[in-house]
Design a protein around this motif. Structure first.
Motif, PDB file in Angstrom:
ATOM      1  N   ALA A   1     -17.976   2.916 -12.463  1.00  0.00           N
ATOM      2  CA  ALA A   1     -16.902   3.804 -12.904  1.00  0.00           C
ATOM      3  C   ALA A   1     -15.543   3.201 -12.565  1.00  0.00           C
ATOM      4  N   GLU A   2     -15.519   2.199 -11.677  1.00  0.00           N
ATOM      5  CA  GLU A   2     -14.238   1.642 -11.250  1.00  0.00           C
ATOM      6  C   GLU A   2     -13.568   0.851 -12.353  1.00  0.00           C
ATOM      7  N   ARG A   3     -14.362   0.386 -13.289  1.00  0.00           N
ATOM      8  CA  ARG A   3     -13.759  -0.480 -14.308  1.00  0.00           C
ATOM      9  C   ARG A   3     -12.923   0.306 -15.314  1.00  0.00           C
TER      10      ARG A   3
ATOM     11  N   ARG B   1       0.401  19.580  -1.380  1.00  0.00           N
ATOM     12  CA  ARG B   1      -0.932  19.023  -1.219  1.00  0.00           C
ATOM     13  C   ARG B   1      -1.724  19.793  -0.172  1.00  0.00           C
TER      14      ARG B   1
ATOM     15  N   ALA C   1      -8.952  24.084  -2.005  1.00  0.00           N
ATOM     16  CA  ALA C   1     -10.157  23.342  -2.389  1.00  0.00           C
ATOM     17  C   ALA C   1     -11.278  23.600  -1.393  1.00  0.00           C
TER      18      ALA C   1
ATOM     19  N   VAL D   1      -3.132  22.785  -1.785  1.00  0.00           N
ATOM     20  CA  VAL D   1      -4.247  22.458  -2.678  1.00  0.00           C
ATOM     21  C   VAL D   1      -5.499  22.134  -1.871  1.00  0.00           C
ATOM     22  N   VAL D   2      -5.337  21.368  -0.791  1.00  0.00           N
ATOM     23  CA  VAL D   2      -6.501  21.000   0.029  1.00  0.00           C
ATOM     24  C   VAL D   2      -7.128  22.246   0.645  1.00  0.00           C
TER      25      VAL D   2
ATOM     26  N   MET E   1       0.838  -1.206   0.000  1.00  0.00           N
ATOM     27  CA  MET E   1       0.000   0.000   0.000  1.00  0.00           C
ATOM     28  C   MET E   1       0.865   1.245   0.000  1.00  0.00           C
ATOM     29  N   SER E   2       2.168   1.097   0.393  1.00  0.00           N
ATOM     30  CA  SER E   2       2.960   2.299   0.628  1.00  0.00           C
ATOM     31  C   SER E   2       3.214   3.066  -0.666  1.00  0.00           C
ATOM     32  N   GLY E   3       3.398   2.342  -1.778  1.00  0.00           N
ATOM     33  CA  GLY E   3       3.581   3.002  -3.062  1.00  0.00           C
ATOM     34  C   GLY E   3       4.822   3.881  -3.071  1.00  0.00           C
ATOM     35  N   VAL E   4       4.704   5.025  -3.776  1.00  0.00           N
ATOM     36  CA  VAL E   4       5.836   5.942  -3.875  1.00  0.00           C
ATOM     37  C   VAL E   4       5.748   6.929  -2.723  1.00  0.00           C
TER      38      VAL E   4
ATOM     39  N   ALA F   1       6.107  17.771  -1.883  1.00  0.00           N
ATOM     40  CA  ALA F   1       4.834  17.282  -2.403  1.00  0.00           C
ATOM     41  C   ALA F   1       3.753  17.370  -1.338  1.00  0.00           C
TER      42      ALA F   1
ATOM     43  N   PRO G   1       5.787  10.220  -0.779  1.00  0.00           N
ATOM     44  CA  PRO G   1       5.759  11.625  -1.173  1.00  0.00           C
ATOM     45  C   PRO G   1       6.907  12.383  -0.530  1.00  0.00           C
TER      46      PRO G   1
END
Lengths: 312, 282
Positions: B280-282, B14, B21, B17-18, B1-4, B10, B6
């Motif tokens: 929409a997930e597909r 964010r 928003a 941006v939040v 789950m960790s992925g890249v 970054a 940030p």
């Protein structure tokens, strides 16, 4: 899976299926198909509001006059162009805002659930309440935007944001009222794009990104080559849906401007033909021409998505 | 789950941006609330000021009856409530079985009915407003809440079908298969097995339908503009905007009709969102 079942079960399931689905289909037929048939009849005949009490008692006189008049009228082509511009800008705008929001909120952080929920507020708000707030915000006398502009940005006179057709900004004519209405619709509809994109992003498998990171991809490359391609199909669908919905918008534009400042979209034209000019036939013809544009667009989308499906 | 992971930059980006928003989404709403609790004279004198005292009189003025010096929004809210609840009941009753059949039962023509459901969901609209208005006018229903109820049911049936079908599709079929193995009849299956597990989906759809009916403006305008005593809340607020009504009162009215929908939407938010975006997930 069901091969072992006797055929009687199959027949019974067929029967109950139809039994259960028929009330829904009947209502759909009554409220969609019948009105659609009627709008065709009205569009090709001369009917006015005063004729309503006699409808169904007299034979229909067919004519092409409504369409001929629409095609010859400046108002029709003006409204068509305004509507295409309005719907196109709104579709692109709400997709762009939705995309920024979805990407910004993609990774978990404390309070993300709450932020996500709060971003949906403009979408949930009744359109009348939203329009009332925006009209106040942009009011020339006591609105926040004009008060701020005059106090801090050195505006000489208040700007009539909702009534100005065109203003010169650095030598470029800008359609002020139309852009404000677009901005309003983007504000209201971007949350839906955000939801769809978020749902799609969540189903991108994490391993792909990890593999890309191992191969030395930086964040921008990950976004460009991994995430955005995954979003292409849903983005195209969102553009199409928002264009279709905005193409028919009445409430947002009518509540903000009542069509002033060159914001006469097609839906307002239909309303005007029906209510102000009391011409049912003409209103129906305008409506039919609107749906023709949408049908062409849908057909284009189907062809496009077929072709995309055939690709690599 | 960790992925890249940030980078710090970054993460700071964010946060900005939040914040932007939230300002973009909630700023106008907050502005509306602030104005609604300021006295009208103060707003026109100092548009950029903040409230010094909490003045709730605009809410009372908006909601009170015309006879008591108010603007009658209380009655408009009752009209809206009646129409919206009626719409929910009828629309769900018409759709729940059909949505189940479309999702689960294999009958001949199922693909066609599913296609119709999607097409009708995607193609609502102003185009059908003209014939609906004419037919209901012919039947003498255009200046009544009953006529409005009919068009609201018509407008919400496609959405309700589409959403509930999505919910039924997401339910595990194994429970129903087990019940059939145990000898359940279709009626028992629906009442004892399907409906209990479908309740969240049905409730979410009901809330969404309620919101559509509660927020609707176009048909209310088309049908009822001449009948002030029958105005719905959105029509009432929009019409009063054309009169000399202080803007603080209009905003108070707007907030008053907004709060209930926002609250119930957030209570059922998770279910409504999943019903809308499924596929929409597909």
């Amino acid at each position: 899976m069901t091969a072992a079942r006797p055929t009687t079960t199959r027949a019974r399931e067929n029967r109950t299926g139809w039994l259960l689905v028929s009330p829904s289909l009947m209502v759909v037929a009554l409220v969609v198909l019948v009105p659609f048939a009627l709008v065709v009849v009205f569009g090709f005949s001369e009917v006015r509001l005063v004729d309503i009490p006699y409808l169904g008692t007299e034979p229909v006189t067919w004519s092409l006059d409504n369409f001929r008049r629409a095609a010859a009228s400046q108002a029709f082509w003006g409204a068509l162009w305004t509507t295409v511009l309005y719907a196109g800008l709104t579709a692109v705008g709400s997709l762009a805002v939705g995309l920024v929001l979805a990407l910004a909120l993609r990774r978990p952080f404390r309070g993300r659930g709450l932020v996500r929920a709060l971003l949906l507020v403009p979408y949930v708000l009744p359109v009348v309440a939203a329009a009332t707030i925006w009209k106040t915000l942009l009011n020339p006398q006591y609105g926040l935007v004009n008060a701020f502009g005059r106090a801090y940005l050195g505006w000489d006179a208040p700007v009539g944001f909702l009534s100005t057709t065109s203003a010169d900004v650095g030598g470029v004519p800008v359609p002020v009222a139309l852009l404000v209405v677009v901005l309003f619709d983007v504000w209201k509809s971007a949350p839906l794009a955000f939801l769809f994109l978020t749902a799609r992003l969540q189903s991108v498998p994490g391993e792909i990104e990890e593999a890309a990171a191992l191969d030395g991809a930086n964040r921008r490359q990950t976004l460009r080559f991994i995430l955005l391609p995954q979003l292409r199909a849903v983005a195209l669908l969102l553009l199409l849906l928002r264009f279709i919905w905005s193409f028919q918008t009445f409430d947002d534009v009518y509540l903000l401007t009542e069509g002033a400042g060159s914001t006469q979209v097609m839906a307002i034209q239909v309303y005007t033909e029906l209510v102000t000019r009391a011409d049912i036939g003409s209103a129906a013809a305008f409506g039919l021409l609107m749906s023709l544009v949408l049908v062409v667009l849908l057909a284009g989308y189907v062809v496009l998505s077929r072709r995309a499906g055939e690709g690599p | 789950m960790s992925g890249v992971r940030p980078t710090r930059a970054a993460r700071a980006g964010r946060a900005v941006v939040v914040a932007l928003a939230l300002l973009w989404s909630l700023g106008p709403v907050a502005y509306g609330v602030v104005l609604a609790v300021r006295p009208y004279g103060e707003v026109t004198r100092d548009p950029l000021g903040l409230p010094t005292t909490l003045d709730l009189s605009a809410f009372a003025t908006a909601l009170r009856d015309e006879a008591d010096g108010g603007f009658g929004l209380g009655r408009f809210v009752l009209n809206s409530l009646g129409v919206a609840l009626g719409t929910v009941l009828l629309s769900i009753a018409v759709c729940v079985l059909g949505a189940y059949a479309a999702a689960r039962l294999r009958y001949r023509g199922r693909a066609v009915t599913n296609g119709i459901i999607l097409a009708v969901y995607l193609f609502p609209g102003i185009v059908l407003a003209v014939p609906k208005f004419v037919v209901l006018a012919r039947l003498g229903l255009t200046s009544s809440l009953a006529g409005l109820l009919v068009v609201y049911v018509a407008a919400t049936v496609p959405v309700a079908l589409y959403m509930m079908r999505n919910f039924f599709l997401a339910l595990p079929a194994s429970v129903e298969e087990a019940a059939i193995m145990d000898g359940c009849t279709l009626g028992q299956l629906l009442v004892r097995v399907v409906l209990p597990i479908a309740v969240p989906g049905v409730v979410a759809t009901a809330i969404y339908v309620f919101m559509i009916a509660w927020n609707e403006y176009f048909y209310a305008l088309l049908f009822l503009v001449q009948r002030r005593e029958l105005w719905t809340a959105p029509l009432g607020i929009a019409q009063l905007g054309d009169f000399q009504v202080p803007v603080t009162v209009l905003l108070a009215g707007s907030i008053a009709v907004t709060v209930p929908v926002v609250v119930i939407f957030f209570l059922a938010q998770r279910y409504i969102v999943s019903g809308l975006v499924q596929g929409a997930e597909r």
